[in-house]
Design a protein around this motif. Sequence first.
Motif, PDB file in Angstrom:
ATOM      1  N   GLU A   9       0.986  -1.287   0.134  1.00 41.53           N
ATOM      2  CA  GLU A   9      -0.079   0.096  -0.148  1.00 41.53           C
ATOM      3  C   GLU A   9       0.907   1.216  -0.033  1.00 41.53           C
ATOM      4  O   GLU A   9       1.907   1.129   0.423  1.00 41.53           O
ATOM      5  CB  GLU A   9      -0.852   0.104   1.259  1.00 41.53           C
ATOM      6  N   ARG A  10       0.322   2.222  -0.664  1.00 45.96           N
ATOM      7  CA  ARG A  10       0.970   3.465  -0.586  1.00 45.96           C
ATOM      8  C   ARG A  10      -0.044   4.811  -0.152  1.00 45.96           C
ATOM      9  O   ARG A  10      -1.242   4.596  -0.528  1.00 45.96           O
ATOM     10  CB  ARG A  10       1.706   3.878  -1.944  1.00 45.96           C
ATOM     11  N   MET A  11       0.500   5.913  -0.067  1.00 43.59           N
ATOM     12  CA  MET A  11      -0.391   6.871   0.575  1.00 43.59           C
ATOM     13  C   MET A  11      -0.465   7.915  -0.677  1.00 43.59           C
ATOM     14  O   MET A  11       0.442   8.534  -1.122  1.00 43.59           O
ATOM     15  CB  MET A  11       0.152   7.662   1.616  1.00 43.59           C
ATOM     16  N   CYS A  12      -1.764   8.475  -0.957  1.00 41.12           N
ATOM     17  CA  CYS A  12      -1.890   9.658  -1.821  1.00 41.12           C
ATOM     18  C   CYS A  12      -1.359  10.786  -1.220  1.00 41.12           C
ATOM     19  O   CYS A  12      -1.651  11.020  -0.183  1.00 41.12           O
ATOM     20  CB  CYS A  12      -3.283   9.508  -2.346  1.00 41.12           C
ATOM     21  N   VAL A  13      -0.713  11.770  -2.098  1.00 38.96           N
ATOM     22  CA  VAL A  13       0.020  12.897  -1.863  1.00 38.96           C
ATOM     23  C   VAL A  13      -1.395  13.943  -1.422  1.00 38.96           C
ATOM     24  O   VAL A  13      -0.822  14.997  -0.793  1.00 38.96           O
ATOM     25  CB  VAL A  13       1.167  13.503  -2.792  1.00 38.96           C
ATOM     26  N   PRO A  20      -3.843   0.280  -2.064  1.00 36.80           N
ATOM     27  CA  PRO A  20      -2.973  -0.750  -2.861  1.00 36.80           C
ATOM     28  C   PRO A  20      -2.504  -0.058  -3.905  1.00 36.80           C
ATOM     29  O   PRO A  20      -2.769   0.729  -4.587  1.00 36.80           O
ATOM     30  CB  PRO A  20      -4.223  -1.615  -3.302  1.00 36.80           C
ATOM     31  N   LYS A  21      -0.945  -0.216  -4.043  1.00 35.12           N
ATOM     32  CA  LYS A  21      -0.039   0.460  -4.873  1.00 35.12           C
ATOM     33  C   LYS A  21      -0.741   0.610  -6.363  1.00 35.12           C
ATOM     34  O   LYS A  21      -0.646   1.279  -7.037  1.00 35.12           O
ATOM     35  CB  LYS A  21       1.117  -0.210  -4.995  1.00 35.12           C
ATOM     36  N   ARG A  22      -1.320  -0.734  -6.734  1.00 35.26           N
ATOM     37  CA  ARG A  22      -1.545  -0.775  -8.328  1.00 35.26           C
ATOM     38  C   ARG A  22      -2.776   0.129  -8.389  1.00 35.26           C
ATOM     39  O   ARG A  22      -2.870   0.300  -9.874  1.00 35.26           O
ATOM     40  CB  ARG A  22      -2.035  -2.220  -8.736  1.00 35.26           C
ATOM     41  N   LEU A  23      -3.542   0.554  -7.619  1.00 32.29           N
ATOM     42  CA  LEU A  23      -4.664   1.668  -7.806  1.00 32.29           C
ATOM     43  C   LEU A  23      -4.336   3.015  -7.961  1.00 32.29           C
ATOM     44  O   LEU A  23      -5.155   3.759  -8.209  1.00 32.29           O
ATOM     45  CB  LEU A  23      -5.539   1.584  -6.781  1.00 32.29           C
ATOM     46  N   LEU A  24      -3.036   3.159  -7.755  1.00 33.78           N
ATOM     47  CA  LEU A  24      -2.557   4.719  -7.754  1.00 33.78           C
ATOM     48  C   LEU A  24      -1.635   4.970  -8.866  1.00 33.78           C
ATOM     49  O   LEU A  24      -1.228   4.202  -9.232  1.00 33.78           O
ATOM     50  CB  LEU A  24      -1.751   4.806  -6.483  1.00 33.78           C
ATOM     51  N   LEU A  25      -1.353   6.276  -9.200  1.00 33.19           N
ATOM     52  CA  LEU A  25      -0.614   6.626 -10.442  1.00 33.19           C
ATOM     53  C   LEU A  25       0.719   6.998  -9.520  1.00 33.19           C
ATOM     54  O   LEU A  25       0.810   7.787  -8.698  1.00 33.19           O
ATOM     55  CB  LEU A  25      -1.291   7.573 -11.041  1.00 33.19           C
ATOM     56  N   ARG A  26       1.942   6.731 -10.190  1.00 33.07           N
ATOM     57  CA  ARG A  26       3.037   6.805  -9.995  1.00 33.07           C
ATOM     58  C   ARG A  26       3.848   8.043 -10.427  1.00 33.07           C
ATOM     59  O   ARG A  26       3.998   7.918 -11.790  1.00 33.07           O
ATOM     60  CB  ARG A  26       3.840   5.588  -9.622  1.00 33.07           C
ATOM     61  N   GLY A  47       9.289   7.618  -5.386  1.00 36.97           N
ATOM     62  CA  GLY A  47       8.055   7.900  -6.006  1.00 36.97           C
ATOM     63  C   GLY A  47       7.127   8.593  -5.134  1.00 36.97           C
ATOM     64  O   GLY A  47       7.181   8.661  -4.010  1.00 36.97           O
ATOM     65  N   ALA A  48       6.340   9.303  -5.969  1.00 36.53           N
ATOM     66  CA  ALA A  48       5.256   9.708  -5.093  1.00 36.53           C
ATOM     67  C   ALA A  48       3.940   9.358  -5.837  1.00 36.53           C
ATOM     68  O   ALA A  48       3.842   9.044  -6.911  1.00 36.53           O
ATOM     69  CB  ALA A  48       5.155  11.413  -5.020  1.00 36.53           C
ATOM     70  N   TYR A  49       2.606   9.118  -4.965  1.00 35.11           N
ATOM     71  CA  TYR A  49       1.526   8.560  -5.711  1.00 35.11           C
ATOM     72  C   TYR A  49       0.463   9.626  -5.592  1.00 35.11           C
ATOM     73  O   TYR A  49       0.186  10.135  -4.478  1.00 35.11           O
ATOM     74  CB  TYR A  49       1.316   7.239  -5.088  1.00 35.11           C
ATOM     75  N   ILE A  50      -0.679   9.130  -6.417  1.00 35.50           N
ATOM     76  CA  ILE A  50      -1.987   9.873  -6.293  1.00 35.50           C
ATOM     77  C   ILE A  50      -3.063   8.950  -6.607  1.00 35.50           C
ATOM     78  O   ILE A  50      -2.705   8.063  -7.491  1.00 35.50           O
ATOM     79  CB  ILE A  50      -2.031  11.254  -7.322  1.00 35.50           C
ATOM     80  N   CYS A  51      -4.227   9.004  -6.260  1.00 35.55           N
ATOM     81  CA  CYS A  51      -5.328   8.584  -6.528  1.00 35.55           C
ATOM     82  C   CYS A  51      -5.801   8.608  -7.970  1.00 35.55           C
ATOM     83  O   CYS A  51      -5.464   9.664  -8.455  1.00 35.55           O
ATOM     84  CB  CYS A  51      -6.531   8.590  -5.652  1.00 35.55           C
ATOM     85  N   ALA A  52      -6.140   7.736  -8.646  1.00 37.34           N
ATOM     86  CA  ALA A  52      -6.584   7.814 -10.204  1.00 37.34           C
ATOM     87  C   ALA A  52      -8.046   8.319 -10.189  1.00 37.34           C
ATOM     88  O   ALA A  52      -8.856   7.445 -10.732  1.00 37.34           O
ATOM     89  CB  ALA A  52      -6.363   6.426 -10.740  1.00 37.34           C
ATOM     90  N   ASP A  55     -11.489  13.859  -8.543  1.00 34.31           N
ATOM     91  CA  ASP A  55     -11.154  14.647  -7.203  1.00 34.31           C
ATOM     92  C   ASP A  55      -9.828  14.958  -6.674  1.00 34.31           C
ATOM     93  O   ASP A  55      -9.546  16.173  -6.622  1.00 34.31           O
ATOM     94  CB  ASP A  55     -12.125  13.689  -6.270  1.00 34.31           C
ATOM     95  N   CYS A  56      -9.003  13.915  -6.732  1.00 33.24           N
ATOM     96  CA  CYS A  56      -7.614  14.214  -6.243  1.00 33.24           C
ATOM     97  C   CYS A  56      -7.142  14.909  -7.050  1.00 33.24           C
ATOM     98  O   CYS A  56      -6.255  15.750  -6.671  1.00 33.24           O
ATOM     99  CB  CYS A  56      -7.114  12.801  -5.862  1.00 33.24           C
ATOM    100  N   PHE A  57      -7.209  14.722  -8.208  1.00 30.14           N
ATOM    101  CA  PHE A  57      -6.166  15.593  -9.554  1.00 30.14           C
ATOM    102  C   PHE A  57      -6.601  16.978  -9.412  1.00 30.14           C
ATOM    103  O   PHE A  57      -5.950  17.759  -9.572  1.00 30.14           O
ATOM    104  CB  PHE A  57      -6.550  14.734 -11.062  1.00 30.14           C
TER     105      PHE A  57
END
Length: 88
Positions: A9-13, A20-26, A47-52, A55-57
């Motif tokens: 798992e990773r955290m959205c910035v 889960p890492k595979r659901l995020l954009l890196r 790496g830094a991650y954002i939700c796909a 809303d987050c974008f």
Amino acid sequence: MPSAKKVPERMCVVCRKMQPKRLLLRIVKNKDGDIFYDPTGKAAGRGAYICASRDCFARLSGTRGFERAFKCRIPSEVFDAVNENIEE
């Protein structure tokens, strides 16, 4: 009983939610200082991650999450690449 394989798992910035890492954009910053979108999720570098999600974008520019993560300005091409890969 065999143990279940742990899902990385990773955290959205932006929203700061763990997913889960595979659901995020890196986005990656490599040793040369180049910053780019990493569709494979395996490129070498920080790496830094954002939700796909839209809303987050939409909130990304206000939070300056990538700038905080990489401690530098982010090229507009990176934001364009992320925008192209956001789920509808």
